[in-house]
Write a protein that holds these residues in place. Structure first.
Motif, mmCIF file in Angstrom:
data_model
loop_
_atom_site.group_PDB
_atom_site.id
_atom_site.type_symbol
_atom_site.label_atom_id
_atom_site.label_comp_id
_atom_site.label_asym_id
_atom_site.label_seq_id
_atom_site.Cartn_x
_atom_site.Cartn_y
_atom_site.Cartn_z
ATOM 1 N N LEU A 183 -36.774 -11.974 5.002
ATOM 2 C CA LEU A 183 -36.821 -11.113 3.821
ATOM 3 C C LEU A 183 -35.633 -11.397 2.907
ATOM 4 C CD1 LEU A 183 -37.885 -7.684 5.390
ATOM 5 C CD2 LEU A 183 -39.315 -9.584 4.613
ATOM 6 N N PHE A 184 -34.464 -11.675 3.504
ATOM 7 C CA PHE A 184 -33.302 -12.042 2.699
ATOM 8 C C PHE A 184 -33.592 -13.310 1.894
ATOM 9 C CE2 PHE A 184 -30.039 -10.033 5.858
ATOM 10 C CZ PHE A 184 -30.432 -8.777 5.444
ATOM 11 N N GLY A 185 -34.145 -14.329 2.578
ATOM 12 C CA GLY A 185 -34.449 -15.580 1.891
ATOM 13 C C GLY A 185 -35.480 -15.395 0.801
ATOM 14 N N SER A 192 -30.231 -11.215 -10.854
ATOM 15 C CA SER A 192 -29.087 -11.575 -10.025
ATOM 16 C C SER A 192 -29.343 -11.238 -8.558
ATOM 17 C CB SER A 192 -27.834 -10.835 -10.503
ATOM 18 O OG SER A 192 -26.747 -11.046 -9.622
ATOM 19 N N ALA A 193 -28.825 -12.090 -7.678
ATOM 20 C CA ALA A 193 -28.909 -11.844 -6.242
ATOM 21 C C ALA A 193 -27.554 -12.079 -5.587
ATOM 22 C CB ALA A 193 -29.968 -12.745 -5.609
ATOM 23 N N ALA A 194 -26.484 -11.858 -6.365
ATOM 24 C CA ALA A 194 -25.132 -12.150 -5.883
ATOM 25 C C ALA A 194 -24.798 -11.361 -4.625
ATOM 26 C CB ALA A 194 -24.118 -11.842 -6.982
ATOM 27 N N GLY A 195 -25.191 -10.089 -4.582
ATOM 28 C CA GLY A 195 -24.895 -9.264 -3.413
ATOM 29 C C GLY A 195 -25.529 -9.793 -2.148
ATOM 30 N N ILE A 199 -25.576 -12.405 3.384
ATOM 31 C CA ILE A 199 -25.946 -13.539 4.236
ATOM 32 C C ILE A 199 -24.705 -14.247 4.745
ATOM 33 C CG2 ILE A 199 -27.090 -15.787 4.257
ATOM 34 C CD1 ILE A 199 -29.110 -14.664 2.270
ATOM 35 N N GLY A 200 -23.706 -14.414 3.888
ATOM 36 C CA GLY A 200 -22.473 -15.079 4.303
ATOM 37 C C GLY A 200 -21.755 -14.318 5.406
ATOM 38 N N ILE A 201 -21.673 -12.991 5.272
ATOM 39 C CA ILE A 201 -21.021 -12.174 6.300
ATOM 40 C C ILE A 201 -21.752 -12.294 7.626
ATOM 41 C CG2 ILE A 201 -20.494 -9.805 6.989
ATOM 42 C CD1 ILE A 201 -19.960 -9.179 4.049
ATOM 43 N N ASN A 202 -23.073 -12.214 7.584
ATOM 44 C CA ASN A 202 -23.857 -12.306 8.813
ATOM 45 C C ASN A 202 -23.772 -13.698 9.433
ATOM 46 O OD1 ASN A 202 -25.740 -9.783 9.477
ATOM 47 N ND2 ASN A 202 -25.530 -9.903 7.258
ATOM 48 N N ALA A 203 -23.631 -14.721 8.593
ATOM 49 C CA ALA A 203 -23.487 -16.075 9.126
ATOM 50 C C ALA A 203 -22.184 -16.202 9.900
ATOM 51 C CB ALA A 203 -23.539 -17.093 7.992
ATOM 52 N N VAL A 204 -21.119 -15.632 9.365
ATOM 53 C CA VAL A 204 -19.826 -15.678 10.052
ATOM 54 C C VAL A 204 -19.896 -14.902 11.365
ATOM 55 C CG1 VAL A 204 -17.416 -14.974 9.920
ATOM 56 C CG2 VAL A 204 -18.527 -15.995 7.926
ATOM 57 N N ILE A 205 -20.517 -13.706 11.308
ATOM 58 C CA ILE A 205 -20.638 -12.886 12.514
ATOM 59 C C ILE A 205 -21.414 -13.636 13.595
ATOM 60 C CG2 ILE A 205 -21.687 -10.792 13.451
ATOM 61 C CD1 ILE A 205 -21.060 -9.409 10.820
ATOM 62 N N GLY A 206 -22.451 -14.367 13.171
ATOM 63 C CA GLY A 206 -23.265 -15.092 14.136
ATOM 64 C C GLY A 206 -22.489 -16.144 14.912
ATOM 65 N N PHE A 207 -21.427 -16.705 14.314
ATOM 66 C CA PHE A 207 -20.633 -17.710 15.002
ATOM 67 C C PHE A 207 -19.428 -17.111 15.727
ATOM 68 C CE2 PHE A 207 -22.814 -20.405 11.871
ATOM 69 C CZ PHE A 207 -23.221 -21.456 12.682
#
Length: 292
Positions: free
Chosen positions: A198-200, A212-215, A220-228
């Protein structure tokens, strides 16, 4: 003067025992007060009003979905299913293991590609996913229409499982306990893959609409970091859902759509493209198992 013959007295076709000197402006038949419906000009009978409603062109959203009353019924249904499955996980021994996605088992138990998207781990896991689903569903479901939203969600969930499979390595069960998510015997559960789908889709459709989809990039960036950073998170499923959801949204937002209202032929193209996404996911899974 004798009364006029009864066959000359106008009566309502739906209620022959009632005289009516008011006629429908559309069909010209007599209509009694109970069958009269006010129209833009004069009165119409209920039959003509019903017939007119059937012939009125159904409203469509900007992307060709059937216009609804705005209530995200599909979103609420999915949330209800996830909550019900979560409660069953707490009371039915072994249920999680039977529906979780395990690469080593999914070739003979293919339902795991989808059922894993309705199971969850700790309470905070389902809480985050359901909150994100509620927020995104309220926007995307009315925008796409319910049928397209279902297709987007299901394909994203399956896409997350497929990419998790593609990025897994055939290891022994003992090695899997040490290597964690991504190994052949490690299970994965959660609606995260579908939510990332849904994000994509949100990113692609916002771009198509010039909004705009800046937020969302930040989320997505925060969740990507959390995933690693946090162990035990299947970031591969997140990636797969994100890519699959973006592909589905691109098919809906860009294929067959010329300037002006969307045509019925465009919707057929969209469904064909969504089916193609599903076929690609199946072929990728089959190819991965054939080379394992």
């Amino acid at each position: 003067m004798p009364p006029p013959p009864t066959d000359q007295v106008p009566v309502c076709p739906r209620h022959p025992d009632r005289e009516s000197y008011v006629r429908c402006q559309r069909c010209g038949r007599p209509t009694c007060p109970e069958c009269q419906r006010p129209a833009a000009v004069g009165i119409q009978c209920v039959d003509c009003v019903r017939e007119g409603a059937r012939t009125v062109r159904q409203g469509r959203t900007v992307f060709g979905g059937s216009a609804t009353d705005g209530r995200p019924l599909v979103t609420m249904t999915i949330i209800g299913i996830c909550v019900a499955v979560y409660l069953l996980q707490q009371v039915v021994p072994g249920l999680t293991n039977r529906i979780a996605f395990v690469p080593a088992l999914a070739d003979t138990e293919p339902w795991r590609f989808l059922t894993s998207g309705f199971a969850h781990g700790p309470i905070y896991h389902i809480a985050f996913n359901m909150y994100a689903l509620w927020i995104m569903g309220q926007y995307l479901e009315p925008l796409l229409g319910r049928a397209r939203f279902v297709a987007l969600y299901v394909l994203s969930a399956v896409g997350g499982s497929v990419v998790y499979l593609l990025m897994s390595t055939p290891q022994s069960y003992q090695d899997a306990l040490l290597n964690g998510p991504g190994s052949w015997y490690t299970s994965a559960v959660g609606a995260s893959g579908a939510v990332f789908g849904l994000f994509g889709a949100f990113l692609v459709l916002q771009r198509r609409l010039g909004r705009s989809a800046a937020g969302m990039y930040v989320i997505i960036g925060i969740n990507a970091v959390i995933g690693f950073v946090i162990p035990g998170i299947a970031w591969q499923a997140h990636l797969g859902g994100l890519v699959t959801g973006a592909a589905c949204a691109a098919a809906i937002g860009y294929l067959g759509r010329a300037k002006g209202p969307m045509q019925p032929g465009d919707r057929r193209i969209h469904w064909a493209a969504l089916a193609a996404v599903g076929i690609v996911l199946v072929l990728l899974a089959v190819a991965r198992y054939s080379t394992a």
